[in-house]
Design a protein around this motif. Sequence first.
Motif, PDB file in Angstrom:
ATOM      1  N   GLN A  68      12.707 -11.363   6.336  1.00  0.00           N
ATOM      2  CA  GLN A  68      12.046 -12.450   6.436  1.00  0.00           C
ATOM      3  C   GLN A  68      13.372 -13.829   5.217  1.00  0.00           C
ATOM      4  O   GLN A  68      13.654 -14.796   5.523  1.00  0.00           O
ATOM      5  N   ILE A  69      14.598 -12.363   4.798  1.00  0.00           N
ATOM      6  CA  ILE A  69      15.682 -13.338   4.450  1.00  0.00           C
ATOM      7  C   ILE A  69      16.393 -13.682   5.547  1.00  0.00           C
ATOM      8  O   ILE A  69      17.031 -14.916   5.334  1.00  0.00           O
ATOM      9  N   VAL A  70      16.908 -12.569   6.672  1.00  0.00           N
ATOM     10  CA  VAL A  70      17.506 -13.359   7.878  1.00  0.00           C
ATOM     11  C   VAL A  70      16.895 -14.666   8.271  1.00  0.00           C
ATOM     12  O   VAL A  70      17.742 -15.438   8.705  1.00  0.00           O
ATOM     13  N   ASP A  71      15.486 -14.789   8.778  1.00  0.00           N
ATOM     14  CA  ASP A  71      15.084 -15.605   9.559  1.00  0.00           C
ATOM     15  C   ASP A  71      15.325 -16.691   8.907  1.00  0.00           C
ATOM     16  O   ASP A  71      15.497 -17.788   9.435  1.00  0.00           O
ATOM     17  N   ASP A  72      15.086 -16.594   7.380  1.00  0.00           N
ATOM     18  CA  ASP A  72      15.637 -17.813   6.551  1.00  0.00           C
ATOM     19  C   ASP A  72      17.129 -18.292   7.159  1.00  0.00           C
ATOM     20  O   ASP A  72      16.876 -20.171   6.904  1.00  0.00           O
ATOM     21  N   TYR A  73      17.518 -17.590   6.921  1.00  0.00           N
ATOM     22  CA  TYR A  73      18.694 -17.423   6.511  1.00  0.00           C
ATOM     23  C   TYR A  73      19.504 -18.366   8.654  1.00  0.00           C
ATOM     24  O   TYR A  73      20.124 -20.127   8.283  1.00  0.00           O
ATOM     25  N   LEU A  74      18.924 -18.000   9.514  1.00  0.00           N
ATOM     26  CA  LEU A  74      19.153 -18.645  10.852  1.00  0.00           C
ATOM     27  C   LEU A  74      18.382 -19.507  10.794  1.00  0.00           C
ATOM     28  O   LEU A  74      18.626 -20.671  11.390  1.00  0.00           O
ATOM     29  N   ARG A  75      16.453 -20.225   9.891  1.00  0.00           N
ATOM     30  CA  ARG A  75      16.250 -21.112  10.237  1.00  0.00           C
ATOM     31  C   ARG A  75      16.966 -22.596  10.140  1.00  0.00           C
ATOM     32  O   ARG A  75      17.075 -23.688   9.902  1.00  0.00           O
TER      33      ARG A  75
END
Lengths: 258, 124
Positions: free
Chosen positions: A8-15
């Motif tokens: 979730q944290i990684v996806d948020d950063y990439l988004r």
Amino acid sequence: MNERERRQIVDDYLRWLAEALGDGPAARRELIEDVRGHIEEAWAGAPEHNRAALLNILERLGEPEALAREEYERLGLTPAGREGEDEVLSWAAVVITVVFWPLGVVLSWFSSRWSVCDKAIATILPVLGLLLGLTLSAATFIAVERGVAQPAPATVERTNPAPESAPTAPAPDRGSNWGVLATALAFYGFLGAPLTTAAYLALRLWRRTRSGRTLAPLLVGTFLTAMLLLVLFLPAQVAPGAVQVVPRPASTSIQELH
Amino acid sequence: MCYNAAMDEGTFASQALITQMRKGAVEYCILALLARQERYGYELAQALSSVDGMLVSEGTVYPILGRLKRDGLVLTEWRESRVGPPRKYYRLTASGSAALRAFESEWRVFANAVETFLDEGESP
């Protein structure tokens, strides 16, 4: 921290990075995948696997806006001055959308701050609003013309000479409400849809421009207040002259029965 | 007060110059790292960020690598890794090596020239 939280944290950063890159660079997908690979590599080699370790990895990577700026510079897309111009153009597009939406929407297509999807939504929304407004206005007009719905109360007496023998049906409230609703929706189509479009565009600038964090909430707040006022006061304005459905003389059907 | 303002302006100008020089030079530092051996992105980011002032942040290495690839100075190849996900390795192309050699000789001449004048300025 479990695997789901980490993703979730990684996806948020990439988004966030994808948003910062906007629609501009064609190589954005490759850059995002490179950064994802970096995070996975750093995570695999991290001495500890907890939330702090992950946040440290992301902090060392840098703010997505900084990466996006670097990407634009390396592509030669936004020399220093261009970025500011683009930002001014974007905000101008938002404000002009409220005043005269066709021009605002055209301007939005010249900005690199929105994705093609955002621009398509911003183009379709006011057009749908316009169609909704026109359709409902036309429907109301036709209804009035046919005598099904007429402005109340002035024309009621003239068009509804209920025969004494026939029981007069009370004018149903539903008709009046329908008229108010149709007029309100038509107004929403004409005025509200461009406001919604402007609010949407402003919302999408929240993280994509330096000024977004201050200007976007301010503009979205203003637009929402305007919408609320429109919704609250418009029916009140429309109600006194609201179109009202007048029942056909009951005698017609009674005579037919005989 | 005016003196301070002028000094701030001077500091700002030299900072901007250093930033521009660093941005230009970092591409060749990457080529120099690749001249010795093929490396993957994370490895390059680590090597560059271990020296102060080379990268703004580790992530900024990727737009630079993208640029080098588009310019045909490096090539990429995916390889399996024993410890984690597959890695994208970067290696120099012939034009990458030629660009590095050209920069190296120019840089040495330029750096020597600047050093000469800076040394003169320092001597009484």
